[in-house]
Design a protein around this motif. Sequence first.
Motif, short mmCIF file in Angstrom:
data_model
loop_
_atom_site.label_atom_id
_atom_site.label_comp_id
_atom_site.label_asym_id
_atom_site.label_seq_id
_atom_site.Cartn_x
_atom_site.Cartn_y
_atom_site.Cartn_z
N SER A 26 -41.93 -18.52 -23.36
CA SER A 26 -41.93 -19.60 -24.35
C SER A 26 -41.67 -19.11 -25.77
CB SER A 26 -43.26 -20.35 -24.29
OG SER A 26 -44.33 -19.48 -24.58
N ARG A 27 -41.79 -17.82 -26.02
CA ARG A 27 -41.51 -17.31 -27.37
C ARG A 27 -40.00 -17.22 -27.62
NH1 ARG A 27 -45.85 -12.40 -27.50
NH2 ARG A 27 -47.66 -13.72 -27.11
N ALA A 28 -39.25 -16.77 -26.63
CA ALA A 28 -37.81 -16.62 -26.80
C ALA A 28 -37.09 -17.97 -26.74
CB ALA A 28 -37.24 -15.69 -25.73
N ASN A 29 -37.57 -18.87 -25.90
CA ASN A 29 -36.91 -20.16 -25.73
C ASN A 29 -37.98 -21.24 -25.54
OD1 ASN A 29 -35.00 -22.09 -25.36
ND2 ASN A 29 -34.28 -21.35 -23.40
N PRO A 30 -38.54 -21.77 -26.64
CA PRO A 30 -39.66 -22.70 -26.50
C PRO A 30 -39.25 -24.07 -25.93
CG PRO A 30 -39.08 -22.44 -28.79
CD PRO A 30 -38.26 -21.45 -28.03
N GLU A 31 -37.98 -24.46 -26.07
CA GLU A 31 -37.52 -25.74 -25.55
C GLU A 31 -36.27 -25.53 -24.70
OE1 GLU A 31 -37.02 -28.16 -29.00
OE2 GLU A 31 -39.16 -28.48 -29.23
N PRO A 32 -36.42 -25.10 -23.46
CA PRO A 32 -35.25 -24.78 -22.63
C PRO A 32 -34.42 -25.99 -22.25
CG PRO A 32 -37.23 -24.65 -21.33
CD PRO A 32 -37.66 -24.86 -22.75
N TRP A 33 -34.98 -27.17 -22.30
CA TRP A 33 -34.24 -28.37 -21.91
C TRP A 33 -33.15 -28.71 -22.92
CZ3 TRP A 33 -39.45 -27.96 -22.54
CH2 TRP A 33 -39.96 -28.37 -23.75
#
Length: 72
Positions: free
Chosen positions: A51-58
């Motif tokens: 979640s740190r690298a990509n907090p909103e993957p959608w």
Amino acid sequence: MSPKMQGLSWQSFKKNSMVPPLFIIIGLGALGATSYVLRLALRSPDVTWNSRANPEPWNEYKNKEYKVCWYL
């Protein structure tokens, strides 16, 4: 020594012809359910493992065009 449940010893497993298909069907069902849950956990765009690298993957899928092939 406590007695084993019938069908779990090798002699009763060979004697009863209904036990091997039961074990096979239950094993295939468990394998299918496990593989489906793993597929959902690993391939779904809503799931993030970092979640740190990509907090909103959608949001990666926001501007992509999807085409559904019904003939496959």
